[in-house]
Write a protein that holds these residues in place. Structure first.
Motif, mmCIF file in Angstrom:
data_model
loop_
_atom_site.group_PDB
_atom_site.id
_atom_site.type_symbol
_atom_site.label_atom_id
_atom_site.label_comp_id
_atom_site.label_asym_id
_atom_site.label_seq_id
_atom_site.Cartn_x
_atom_site.Cartn_y
_atom_site.Cartn_z
ATOM 1 N N GLU A 93 0.820 -1.208 0.000
ATOM 2 C CA GLU A 93 0.000 0.000 0.000
ATOM 3 C C GLU A 93 0.856 1.261 0.000
ATOM 4 O O GLU A 93 0.493 2.275 -0.594
ATOM 5 N N ARG A 94 2.015 1.211 0.659
ATOM 6 C CA ARG A 94 2.889 2.387 0.741
ATOM 7 C C ARG A 94 3.692 2.629 -0.526
ATOM 8 O O ARG A 94 4.427 3.617 -0.614
ATOM 9 N N ARG A 355 -2.634 13.124 -0.222
ATOM 10 C CA ARG A 355 -2.260 13.029 1.190
ATOM 11 C C ARG A 355 -3.441 13.422 2.087
ATOM 12 O O ARG A 355 -3.559 12.915 3.204
ATOM 13 N N LEU A 361 -2.505 6.595 5.455
ATOM 14 C CA LEU A 361 -1.352 6.004 4.795
ATOM 15 C C LEU A 361 -0.044 6.598 5.312
ATOM 16 O O LEU A 361 0.096 7.820 5.422
ATOM 17 N N LYS A 362 0.892 5.730 5.637
ATOM 18 C CA LYS A 362 2.215 6.186 6.064
ATOM 19 C C LYS A 362 3.091 6.325 4.823
ATOM 20 O O LYS A 362 3.649 5.360 4.304
ATOM 21 N N TRP A 363 3.210 7.557 4.337
ATOM 22 C CA TRP A 363 3.962 7.814 3.117
ATOM 23 C C TRP A 363 5.461 7.640 3.364
ATOM 24 O O TRP A 363 5.961 7.897 4.459
ATOM 25 N N ALA A 364 6.159 7.213 2.320
ATOM 26 C CA ALA A 364 7.594 6.978 2.455
ATOM 27 C C ALA A 364 8.388 8.276 2.541
ATOM 28 O O ALA A 364 9.434 8.328 3.195
#
Length: 394
Positions: A93-94, A355, A361-364
């Motif tokens: 997912e990321r 966003r 969601l934990k974005w990179a």
């Protein structure tokens, strides 16, 4: 440098069948077209091992592929294929990067760099003359400045400097005769009506000298827009001849600005005169560029305390007021000082609309830090009325 605005990333004619890198607001982006010809914009970094997507290629999936390990990113920034895992393998997912809304207008690719929803975005400035091919002839010019975008915009709307910087547009002895007739402004734009007394026209095989006398009253209307940091300069040469220069000024980084300019004219519309129009427009940019590059400080002062202004500067005051409000009330300014300790060690990205819609969601990648607003935003009516600006005089 401000986020949550439309900016021009590249000329439409430059982006064809291969990805193209564009640098805006100090960050790198990749532009690419899908099979239908629509252009897309993503952060130019693969979140796998940092590959540059602009050095990759487009694929049958309407994706851009990373040249390092072949990961494919779609128009929304999501990874659709990881070659090392094979077809139909699940995608983490990321595994996505920021994607930004795009529009093509006036021969330019516009990208919205921010996370505002569509209904809250300021519009791309209107330039109807560009589409009116019957009555206007267009030529494009590009200029790169060693100067901040805020200084570039202010220079573009400053009528007072023409008498000293541009010999073809003014006389020093006429500086006190040139007048601002009226100033209007809205939430994100401003315009002013002016009367100047320039020299006799030159150019176009010597024909121009017959169309305006020396020091004849000439009406000039500069305007600015926060979206695109655009400047529109409308010059009424005489009763039937008009020139408009529309330039979108893109902050490449803190100290570099790229201007995408289009000049349209409603006279001598044959191609034989295009070269002269480009040459004269480029000459004006060059004259301004030499001045802007040497300005001190490089940055636009946030207040008038370190400068002395007079009545003739009131239109530049309108530009500063509107810009400052979006910094102090909305908090749209990138905090470049906070990023400097991480230079070369960490990749930042401009926050994208996704966003906001994917808060879980934990974005990179981390987003660029912003300067915190220092005062609460004043309420703005649905349709802000035009009004004359009071001069800022110190």
């Amino acid at each position: 440098m401000l986020t949550n605005l439309w900016y021009v990333a590249e000329w439409s004619k430059v982006v064809k069948d291969k990805p193209v890198r564009a640098k805006l607001l100090g960050q790198n982006f990749v532009l690419f077209r899908d099979k239908s010809g629509k252009v897309h914009c993503l952060s130019d970094v693969c979140i796998h091992r940092g590959g540059s997507l602009s050095n990759g290629w487009t694929t049958e999936r309407n994706c851009v592929a990373c040249p390092y390990h072949g990961w494919e990113f779609d128009a929304e920034g999501k990874v659709q294929f990881i070659p090392s895992r094979g077809e139909d393998a699940p995608i983490p997912e990321r595994a996505r990067i920021d994607a930004y809304p795009t529009e093509e207008r006036y021969g330019m690719i516009w990208v919205f760099l921010g996370d505002l929803p569509e209904e809250e975005r300021y519009p791309i400035p209107d330039f109807p003359e560009y589409e009116d091919k019957k009555n206007w002839r267009a030529v494009d010019v590009e200029y790169n400045w060693n100067g901040t975008v805020d200084r570039v915009v202010e220079n573009g709307i400053d009528i007072g400097h023409t008498a000293f910087v541009h010999p073809g547009f003014g006389y020093p002895e006429m500086a006190d005769k040139n007048k601002i007739v009226k100033v209007d402004k809205g939430e994100y734009w401003g315009s002013s009506d002016n009367v100047l007394y320039p020299p006799q026209l030159q150019g176009n095989l010597g024909l121009m000298k017959f169309f305006r006398k020396d020091k004849a009253a000439t009406h000039v209307t500069p305007a600015f827009y926060l979206p695109g940091h655009c400047v529109r300069l409308h010059i009424k040469v005489n009763s039937w001849m008009e020139i408009i220069i529309f330039d979108a000024n893109t902050p490449v980084d803190e100290n570099t600005t790229r201007s995408f300019a289009v000049q349209v004219r409603n006279f001598f519309k044959w191609p034989i005169f295009d070269g002269g129009s480009r040459k004269r427009t480029s000459k004006v940019f060059g004259e301004d560029g030499a001045i802007v590059e040497a300005l001190s400080p490089n940055y636009l002062p946030e207040t008038l305390e370190s400068e002395v202004s007079v009545e003739q500067d009131k239109f530049m005051g309108a530009w500063r007021q509107i810009r400052r409000r979006h910094i102090e009330e909305k908090g749209w300014k990138i905090d470049t000082k906070a990023m400097k300790p991480f230079e070369g060690e960490k990749v930042f990205t401009i926050p994208s609309p996704a966003r906001r819609t994917n808060p879980h969601l934990k974005w990179a990648l981390d987003t660029v830090p912003l300067v915190a607003p220092i005062r609460e935003a004043a309420p703005v009516p649905e349709e802000a009325p035009k009004k004359e600006v009071s001069p800022e005089v110190s």
